[in-house]
Design an enzyme around this catalytic site. Structure first.
Site, short mmCIF file in Angstrom:
data_model
loop_
_atom_site.label_atom_id
_atom_site.label_comp_id
_atom_site.label_asym_id
_atom_site.label_seq_id
_atom_site.Cartn_x
_atom_site.Cartn_y
_atom_site.Cartn_z
CD GLU A 1 6.58 -4.78 -2.73
OE1 GLU A 1 7.31 -3.88 -3.18
OE2 GLU A 1 6.94 -5.93 -2.51
N GLY B 1 2.57 2.17 5.43
CA GLY B 1 3.74 1.43 5.89
C GLY B 1 4.41 2.08 7.09
N GLY C 1 0.83 -1.20 0.00
CA GLY C 1 0.00 0.00 0.00
C GLY C 1 0.86 1.25 0.00
CB SER C 2 0.04 4.73 0.79
OG SER C 2 -0.40 4.61 2.14
#
Ligand code: UN1
Length: 509
Positions: A263, A246, A241-242
């Site tokens: 990721e 994270g 995700g963004s």
């Protein structure tokens, strides 16, 4: 282009139900979560959202299943993934329908996403016989030094709307052959494809005689995601995700000494050098920048062009962008479907305004299409913006089809520009000069997890490790030895002599 009218929400609802039915799934109608389609921007079904106590039960079930799954021989675990791969092959078309309905991908890309799932299943089945450890030369006589890889525990998978099925499969196919059980929290924007994937895995488990608790699906919003992140029974959190997400997930998992695989955002660049073959570079750039409506983490967002060819490259790109067919992703010939939400279109608009305020010039796109046909949908024209320098807006990831064009004079400057952003996912160079190509791939070249030559930044194969550095989070998923993140390593020293010899020649007693 594609003046064709959009399909109606009722027709899309029918098509979604047919696809779910083929996968053996009846939607869990209820409250708390609404399945929507970006094709019209409208609601499809109201679904029951997983509650906190149901999420807890799912984690307990997956932790329970781990106790037998971890000792099931890895090749037998591969049997489950083989069956999943077979079912994905059979249902490729309907699954692609659901990806198009919920994520707005054009047909070819939706089919490609399911293909990526089939490919990772094949990879994982082979891997189930190749979870190799090493034996290491011991410094002591009569000793064997070796390492083994053991299953880790419950893997919590958090995935994003843009690869709603493939990212689950990268994680789940590997985690399962590695002996982990999985609890999946997909994006709340894509519950239907999640139900279909989960339903097919349930069926595969039933077909091969494995308890279905090896995998559990949580259809819910953010709170349940946080519950998964904070639960110490979940050994690994693999989150896509963004960078903002994270930044929250990483420290929370670390605080309980869990493992995380992140990721996150990309801000991917391609360098176009004077020797580049433009016949190859231009379509590569257009696919990478405008494909998937700019909603891949690998989307090309920055083009770094040598100043001598910049005008020509930009002119040809603008001409190509003007012809891009935008519209119904199911219609043949469409290349650009909708953005996921109206908010995504607003963020694109904001970024374009900021780019102009920072000295940029919008050369193509940026407008909205089909606003009358589907007022709740967000069909955006991919944009090309020429920037005087790498300003703040260029250094931020906007998840929309905006390509910023920068120019450079010498190759070192191009590499410096490539690396001068906080993210480090993907990068590429278009050149016929071997020195430039090798320099780009060298230790002082691109600082990204993915660096390509003469192709764009997106569309990686599953065989390589996928992920990136810096604010992209450092995780690696998919191929190569990414499987190691889903296992724990045990180092063993075995003394098969009748002497006790201490390492480092230590004497004692
Ligand atoms: C993502 O956008 O989260 O390399 C994944 C690619 C695809 C995967 C993208 N294979 O573009």
């Amino acid at each position: 282009m594609t003046g064709t009218t959009l399909p109606g929400t009722d027709a899309l609802r029918e098509r979604a139900l047919a696809a779910l039915g083929a996968a053996g799934v009846t939607p869990p109608y209820g409250e708390g979560l609404t399945a929507r389609t970006p094709i019209t921007g409208e609601a499809l079904f109201d679904l029951h959202a997983t509650t906190a106590s149901e999420a807890d039960e799912a984690i307990v079930a997956a932790a329970g299943a781990f106790r037998t799954w971890c000792t099931t021989p890895a090749p037998a675990r591969g049997g489950l993934v083989r069956r999943l791969g077979e079912l994905l092959r059979v249902h490729q078309s309907e699954l692609a329908d659901l990806v198009t309905i919920e994520a707005g991908k054009i047909r070819s890309e939706a089919l490609g996403e399911i293909q990526e799932m089939i490919d990772i299943c094949d990879f994982a089945v082979g891997l189930s016989r190749q979870l190799y450890g090493r034996t290491i030369a011991s410094e002591r006589p009569g000793h064997r030094l070796a390492e083994s890889w053991h299953p880790l525990g419950v893997a919590g998978v958090i995935s994003a709307f843009n690869f709603p099925a493939a990212v689950w499969s990268w994680n789940t196919a590997l985690a399962l052959v590695c002996g982990d059980t999985v609890v999946w929290k997909p994006s709340a924007a894509t519950p239907l494809i999640s139900l279909a994937c989960s339903g097919l895995l349930d069926r595969a488990a039933q077909d091969v005689g494995v308890p279905r608790e090896v995998h559990r699906l949580l259809l819910a919003g953010r709170e349940v995601g946080e519950q998964l992140v904070d639960d110490s029974r979940v050994a690994l959190i693999s989150a896509t995700g963004s960078t903002r997400m994270g930044r929250e997930v990483g420290p929370r998992v670390a605080a309980r000494f869990g493992r995380s695989l992140l990721e996150l955002g990309g801000n991917n660049a391609s360098i176009v050098t004077p020797s580049a073959d433009l016949e190859l570079a231009l379509p590569g750039i257009v696919f990478a920048a405008a494909g998937t409506a700019g909603q891949r983490c690998t989307t090309l967002r920055r083009l770094i062009v040598h100043r001598d060819i910049a005008d020509e490259v930009v002119e040809r790109l603008v001409a190509a962008y003007r012809k891009l067919p935008i519209g119904d992703p199911f219609a043949e010939g469409t290349l650009v479907g909708p953005l996921i939400t109206a908010e995504a279109a607003e963020r694109m608009r904001d970024a374009l305004n900021r780019a102009e305020a920072e000295g940029g010039k919008v050369l193509a796109g940026g407008g909205r299409r089909l606003a009358e046909d589907a007022p709740a949908a967000a069909y955006a024209e991919p944009a090309i913006v020429r920037m005087p320098e790498q300003t703040a807006v260029v250094r931020a990831e906007t998840f929309a089809p905006i390509l910023y064009v920068l120019t450079y004079r010498d190759f070192d400057e191009a590499i410096a520009l490539n690396n001068a952003v906080p993210q480090g996912l993907s990068s590429s160079v278009f050149t016929r000069d071997q020195q430039e190509a090798e320099r780009f791939l060298a230790a002082d070249g691109s600082d990204c997890g993915i660096s390509n030559v003469n192709i764009g930044t997106s569309g990686a194969e599953i065989g390589g490790a996928f992920g990136g550095e810096k604010e992209t989070g450092g995780g690696r998923e998919s191929g190569s030895d990414a499987w190691r993140s889903y296992m724990r390593r045990a180092t063993s020293t075995v003394n098969y002599s009748s002497q006790l010899t201490l390492a480092q020649n230590v004497s004692f007693l």
